[in-house]
Design an enzyme around this catalytic site. Structure first.
Site, short mmCIF file in Angstrom:
data_model
loop_
_atom_site.label_atom_id
_atom_site.label_comp_id
_atom_site.label_asym_id
_atom_site.label_seq_id
_atom_site.Cartn_x
_atom_site.Cartn_y
_atom_site.Cartn_z
N ASP A 250 51.83 -13.09 55.12
CA ASP A 250 51.10 -11.86 54.74
C ASP A 250 51.28 -10.80 55.82
OD1 ASP A 250 50.08 -12.84 52.43
OD2 ASP A 250 47.98 -12.84 53.06
N GLN A 347 78.85 4.15 48.82
CA GLN A 347 79.58 4.87 47.76
C GLN A 347 80.01 6.25 48.24
OE1 GLN A 347 80.24 3.17 45.14
NE2 GLN A 347 81.22 4.71 43.85
N GLU A 374 61.51 -14.69 53.85
CA GLU A 374 60.05 -14.48 53.83
C GLU A 374 59.53 -14.17 52.43
OE1 GLU A 374 58.26 -12.46 57.20
OE2 GLU A 374 60.00 -13.06 58.40
N1 COS Z 1 46.44 -16.24 52.62
C1 COS Z 1 45.53 -17.21 52.78
N2 COS Z 1 45.38 -18.24 51.88
C2 COS Z 1 46.20 -18.27 50.83
C3 COS Z 1 47.19 -17.27 50.61
C4 COS Z 1 47.29 -16.24 51.56
N3 COS Z 1 48.19 -15.28 51.42
N4 COS Z 1 47.87 -17.56 49.47
C5 COS Z 1 47.32 -18.68 48.98
N5 COS Z 1 46.32 -19.09 49.80
C6 COS Z 1 45.45 -20.27 49.60
C7 COS Z 1 44.83 -20.23 48.19
O1 COS Z 1 43.65 -19.48 48.20
C8 COS Z 1 44.61 -21.67 47.92
O2 COS Z 1 43.46 -22.09 48.62
P1 COS Z 1 42.43 -23.20 48.01
O3 COS Z 1 43.22 -24.45 47.88
O4 COS Z 1 41.32 -23.28 49.03
O5 COS Z 1 42.00 -22.64 46.68
C9 COS Z 1 45.79 -22.38 48.57
O6 COS Z 1 46.24 -21.48 49.60
C10 COS Z 1 46.92 -22.66 47.59
O7 COS Z 1 47.31 -21.40 47.01
P2 COS Z 1 48.14 -21.29 45.65
O8 COS Z 1 47.49 -22.17 44.60
O9 COS Z 1 48.31 -19.84 45.35
O10 COS Z 1 49.53 -21.98 46.05
P3 COS Z 1 50.92 -21.94 45.33
O11 COS Z 1 51.63 -23.19 45.65
O12 COS Z 1 50.77 -21.63 43.88
O13 COS Z 1 51.63 -20.71 46.10
C11 COS Z 1 53.27 -18.99 46.41
C12 COS Z 1 52.69 -20.07 45.53
C13 COS Z 1 54.41 -18.38 45.64
C14 COS Z 1 52.21 -17.90 46.68
C15 COS Z 1 53.71 -19.54 47.79
O14 COS Z 1 54.41 -20.76 47.62
C16 COS Z 1 54.64 -18.56 48.52
O15 COS Z 1 54.20 -17.56 49.09
N6 COS Z 1 55.96 -18.84 48.52
C17 COS Z 1 56.96 -18.05 49.21
C18 COS Z 1 57.13 -18.56 50.59
C19 COS Z 1 58.18 -17.85 51.34
O16 COS Z 1 58.00 -16.70 51.70
N7 COS Z 1 59.28 -18.57 51.59
C20 COS Z 1 60.38 -18.03 52.34
C21 COS Z 1 60.65 -18.90 53.49
S1 COS Z 1 59.84 -18.40 54.94
S2 COS Z 1 61.26 -17.43 55.84
#
Ligand code: COS
Length: 394
Positions: A250, A347, A374
């Site tokens: 974030d 271009q 990211e």
């Molecule tokens: N900040 C704090 N907490 C967070 C959050 C955030 N930005 N996003 C999710 N959470 C918390 C949720 O609130 C949830 O908490 P609870 O279990 O207490 O309810 C928990 O984490 C799980 O969240 P969620 O259910 O949304 O998880 P998902 O597996 O569905 O997440 C995404 C999916 C797509 C959001 C996540 O996997 C992601 O961001 N992926 C991309 C990662 C990335 O950038 N990869 C590149 C490599 S790094 S160079």
């Protein structure tokens, strides 16, 4: 000489700022931000690092950024606008300078934000002085976008954890002194992950392969084979790994957007100089209306990106706990916009635009990965939509 009133002084300062780099006059910034950006800009005009050997180039940038004090920006209290200004400014000059700065931050901010006092003292000041190199090891071959699917395991044995598995596309892999490693210490899903600081010379940690990419920078696959770390190397509590990763992303996604903005600004600057001097059909390229349409699109994409980047950073700096959707909007829009801007620049440069050694050719290669790392653009869209839908009461 007649003294200026405070209001006149303010106006004069604003005009000076507008003349220098007009966006610095925006209300998102205070005087310290403006001074930081101008000084970094001036310092960069005195620096040049050859890219022939990317490992050596990155090490050199880390040392220089550390010695000159720029890396102090990654130490708390964190100022996200400052980090964004740093990345934007560095990227305008040299993608590897931006890379070196960004990775020192990504690999140490989780410790600064979530690690205890001892971990902080052991690692963060050395990263900020440029004496050690940091890295962030999250992605795996089958778990880059879907972080909750991470398979690397961290098995507890008394007061230690034994790590097994593989991490890949790890920036600074091969040159880092330590890695923040996300591994499964408990059950399935997001709640089973923890974060650890693993020193590069830990027994059981090896570099499985170096990865060569479009815009070369240090990148590797890491293998953990019974790699043992003591429990005081864990960042935060057991099971907090997913949230630490998300909160870190974030924070840093706005800075990725800022780097894209820096690349795009450089492309526009190069384009303006080119279209004003390149002659064809008895006039300059810039006099042709089709060129003007392109320039208008490029400039508007850049301003829209800057507004999103500094809105996200401003919101964070003024205390908003989560800027998940703001930073995803900034990252998605700015990286896609920068790709459009740079493509237009290539271009307008014609044959020169695809010639190795030209700045716009380098920018064209450098921007591509930012739409992926990211969190790919599609992931940012998903994150934004989820936030919007969750916030709506209907
Ligand atoms: N900040 C704090 N907490 C967070 C959050 C955030 N930005 N996003 C999710 N959470 C918390 C949720 O609130 C949830 O908490 P609870 O279990 O207490 O309810 C928990 O984490 C799980 O969240 P969620 O259910 O949304 O998880 P998902 O597996 O569905 O997440 C995404 C999916 C797509 C959001 C996540 O996997 C992601 O961001 N992926 C991309 C990662 C990335 O950038 N990869 C590149 C490599 S790094 S160079």
């Amino acid at each position: 000489m007649k003294r200026l009133s405070p209001a006149q002084n303010l106006i004069l300062r604003e005009i000076n700022a507008l003349n220098e780099r007009d966006f610095l006059g925006w209300p998102f910034f205070n005087d310290a931000h403006r001074q930081f950006a101008r000084e970094l800009d001036a310092w960069l005009t005195t620096q040049h690092v050859d890219h022939d050997n990317v490992d050596a180039a990155c090490r050199t940038w880390v040392v220089r950024l550390g010695e000159a004090g720029w890396l102090q920006a990654i130490q708390p209290p964190l100022d996200l606008r400052k980090l964004c200004l740093a990345r934007e400014t560095l990227a305008r000059y040299d993608g590897l300078a931006d890379f070196a700065f960004a990775m020192q931050g990504l690999g140490s901010v989780p410790i600064a934000l979530f690690g205890g006092e001892t971990l902080h003292r052991r690692y963060v000041p050395n990263v900020a002085s440029g004496t050690t190199i940091a890295a962030f090891a999250l992605s795996e071959k089958a778990a880059g976008s879907d972080v909750a699917a991470i398979r690397t395991s961290a098995r507890r044995e008394g007061s230690r954890y034994v790590i097994d598995g593989e991490k890949t596309w790890i920036s600074n892999g091969g040159i880092a002194d330590f890695y923040i490693v996300f591994a499964r210490s408990g059950g399935e899903g997001a709640r089973g992950l923890s974060a650890f600081v693993v020193d590069a010379d830990s027994p059981g940690l090896t570099i499985a392969e170096r990865i060569d990419v479009l815009a070369p920078h240090p990148l590797a696959t890491l293998r953990f084979d019974g790699c043992t770390v003591s429990e005081d190397q864990r960042v935060g509590r057991e099971g907090d790994g997913f949230k630490i990763a998300m909160a870190t992303l974030d924070f840093f996604r706005s800075t990725v957007a800022a780097a894209a903005l820096g690349f795009a600004r450089r492309a526009l600057e190069e384009t303006i100089a080119h279209v004003k001097t390149r002659r064809l059909f008895g006039t300059t390229l810039g006099d042709l209306q089709m060129t003007q349409a392109r320039v208008a699109e490029m400039a508007t994409d850049i301003d829209a990106s800057a507004l999103l980047v500094y809105r996200a950073a401003f919101e964070k700096d003024r205390g908003k706990e989560r800027v998940t959707s703001e930073s995803s909007m900034a990252k998605w829009f700015s990286t896609e916009a920068a790709q459009r801007v740079i493509d237009s620049a290539v271009q307008l440069f014609g044959g020169r635009g695809v010639t190795r050694g030209e700045i716009v050719e380098r920018l064209y290669r450098e921007i591509r990965a930012l739409r992926i790392y990211e969190g790919a653009s599609e992931i940012q869209q998903l994150v934004i939509a989820r936030q919007i839908l969750a916030a709506s009461s209907t």
